[in-house]
Enzyme design. Structure first.
Site, PDB file in Angstrom:
ATOM      1  N   ASN A 234      -0.967  11.991  -2.960  1.00  0.00           N
ATOM      2  CA  ASN A 234      -1.411  12.508  -4.259  1.00  0.00           C
ATOM      3  C   ASN A 234      -2.833  13.047  -4.215  1.00  0.00           C
ATOM      4  OD1 ASN A 234      -1.697   9.524  -3.958  1.00  0.00           O
ATOM      5  ND2 ASN A 234      -2.955   9.718  -5.810  1.00  0.00           N
ATOM      6  N   HIS A 329       0.996   1.170  -8.794  1.00  0.00           N
ATOM      7  CA  HIS A 329       1.952   2.231  -8.460  1.00  0.00           C
ATOM      8  C   HIS A 329       3.389   1.709  -8.395  1.00  0.00           C
ATOM      9  CE1 HIS A 329      -1.572   4.603  -7.766  1.00  0.00           C
ATOM     10  NE2 HIS A 329      -1.930   3.936  -6.698  1.00  0.00           N
ATOM     11  N   HIS A 358      -2.969   0.395  -1.969  1.00  0.00           N
ATOM     12  CA  HIS A 358      -4.060   0.143  -1.031  1.00  0.00           C
ATOM     13  C   HIS A 358      -4.045  -1.311  -0.559  1.00  0.00           C
ATOM     14  CE1 HIS A 358      -6.172   3.734  -3.160  1.00  0.00           C
ATOM     15  NE2 HIS A 358      -5.198   4.108  -2.352  1.00  0.00           N
TER      16      HIS A 358
END
Length: 468
Positions: A234, A329, A358
């Site tokens: 992204n 996410h 992450h």
């Protein structure tokens, strides 16, 4: 009465079975007990030595290579000259020979808001010999720079090969630690599978493209010497209509070329390559993937082409994960999973590497392909024909770690940990590969998580955590 008692007993057993089944589904694998010292992730300043430009007027910088064809006999050499186009020629030769060849590339530029790029060179060297060390030079005169690379072995079912796996790198102090850790890993990755999110330039005002330049200089120390295979994330979109930038992926596609036409792809964001005993498919989470779209049509035609007697190991790179147990996410990859997961099971994909979250996570082999809206079968089940899904979005970028996890840990999750690091995937032969994840805080040889992969086509035995 007896009939009623029998019905009650049957009902009780059914309820007990459902409860036990629910318990199995809710009990996941291991959540690491390791606690990383928490601190803010900070980007390295622009005057850091890792961002230093080479000396001399118009000296080539940001040198990087990737595979340049489908088989591994070509390399795309890319670099930037900051002041003028200069030479677009690559001089190259085999180790222990004096005969030098030349290949001529093309030069590109782009403008992004108030930023004008340097002169971006891409040159494909073709007809290379397998398993051979080559030296190459770019630039002219006293600013000419010399590098080297080793081509992969010829494609074959039992060819050993080791990939490094990195994602969401950025250019923080933690990013530098990740790259150093990879470089010094005794497993010695021969090329890098990069699962997206490179520079994080879009985190700066007006998507400051100077941070694309610094990232290119930062990663040159590895990417100029071994191919990095690129998937887009992204942070490569750079879609910013508020400043007039409406063409997605502009900086990324200008700077990082891939051999997409060699696999009959119509766009550089999805493509495939063969390398040694692996068939690698790269997908784009942020391009259309619904039925009849170019990416859908390409993948539908691509998967049947994979010859597992030639390339036994089927690997997929896609930025947004389909299976994720962090509160970050979550389910963002669900649309693509619904479209493509059935194919992944049908064609027995061995492993899917993703980023975006992450942190680190490795799944069991699981699938969720029985659901059809009305049947209620919407829970992932263990499936030995399904891939292992690995989230490796822990490169160290400025946005920091994802630390909040779903509880209880879902059954599809085998191991998870909120730490920065990288991984290696070492293919031994057609039946076995060894995978290991390396936490930045450990010694270079320490494996924080690991598993033996058994190839889904040649050796589809149960490799779940429960069977170890």
């Amino acid at each position: 009465m007896r009939a009623k008692m029998g019905s009650f007993a049957a009902f009780s057993l059914l309820v007990l079975g459902l409860v036990l089944n629910a318990a199995v589904l809710c009990n996941g694998g291991k959540t690491s007990s390791y606690v990383r010292k928490m601190g803010k992730t900070v980007d390295m300043p622009l005057d850091s030595d890792v961002f230093g430009a080479p000396e001399g007027y118009n000296a080539p910088q940001q040198v990087h290579i990737t595979q340049g064809d489908h088989e591994g006999k070509a390399v795309i050499v890319s670099w930037v000259t900051p002041d003028e186009p200069g030479s677009n020629t690559v001089i190259y030769w085999k180790e222990n020979t004096e005969y030098k060849k030349k290949a001529r590339g093309k030069v590109y530029t782009y403008k992004f808001y108030n930023y004008n790029s340097g002169y971006i060179h891409h040159c494909t060297i073709r007809n290379l010999e397998f398993d051979t060390k080559y030296y190459y030079e770019v630039g002219v005169g006293h600013t000419m720079r010399k590098f080297w690379f080793v081509t992969p072995p010829a494609v074959g079912p039992d060819v050993p090969y080791t990939f490094g796996v990195i994602g969401d790198l950025g250019q923080s102090y933690d990013s530098n630690m990740t790259l150093t850790h990879y470089e010094l890993n005794p497993q010695k990755g021969q090329s890098v599978l990069f699962v997206g999110d490179l520079s994080y330039a879009d985190n700066y005002p007006n998507h400051d493209n100077v941070r694309w330049d610094t990232w290119g200089r930062f990663t040159e120390r590895s990417a100029a010497y071994q191919p990095w295979m690129w998937a887009a994330g992204n942070h490569e979109m750079d879609f910013a209509p508020e400043i007039g930038e409406i063409k997605p992926f502009k900086p990324f596609t200008h700077r990082y070329h891939v051999p997409y036409r060699a696999s009959n792809s119509t766009a550089p964001l999805w493509y495939s390559i063969k390398r040694a005993s692996a068939y690698i498919i790269v997908l784009s989470s942020y391009s259309a993937y619904g039925k009849y779209t170019p990416q859908y049509t390409w993948l539908e035609q691509e998967l049947p082409k994979v010859n597992r007697t030639e390339t036994p190991w089927l690997i997929v790179l896609v930025h947004s994960p389909w299976y994720n147990s962090y509160n970050y996410h979550f389910m963002e990859g669900e649309g693509m999973r619904v479209m493509f997961e059935r194919w992944f099971v049908q064609y027995k994909v061995d492993v899917v590497f993703s980023g975006h979250v992450h942190a680190y996570e490795r799944s069991e082999r699981a699938s969720n392909i029985a659901y059809n809206i009305v049947n209620g079968l919407c829970v992932p089940v263990k499936d030995q024909s399904a891939p292992v899904y690995i989230i490796i979005g822990d490169g160290g970028n400025i946005e920091g770690l994802a630390t909040s996890m779903m509880e209880p840990q879902p059954a599809y999750s085998a191991y998870r940990e909120a730490s920065f690091g990288h991984a290696t995937f070492s293919i031994k032969n057609r039946t076995h590969a060894y995978y290991s994840w390396h936490r930045n805080q450990d010694g270079y040889a320490v494996e924080a998580d690991s598993m033996w992969f058994f190839n889904r086509y040649w050796n589809p035995v149960n490799e779940s955590s429960e069977s170890q």
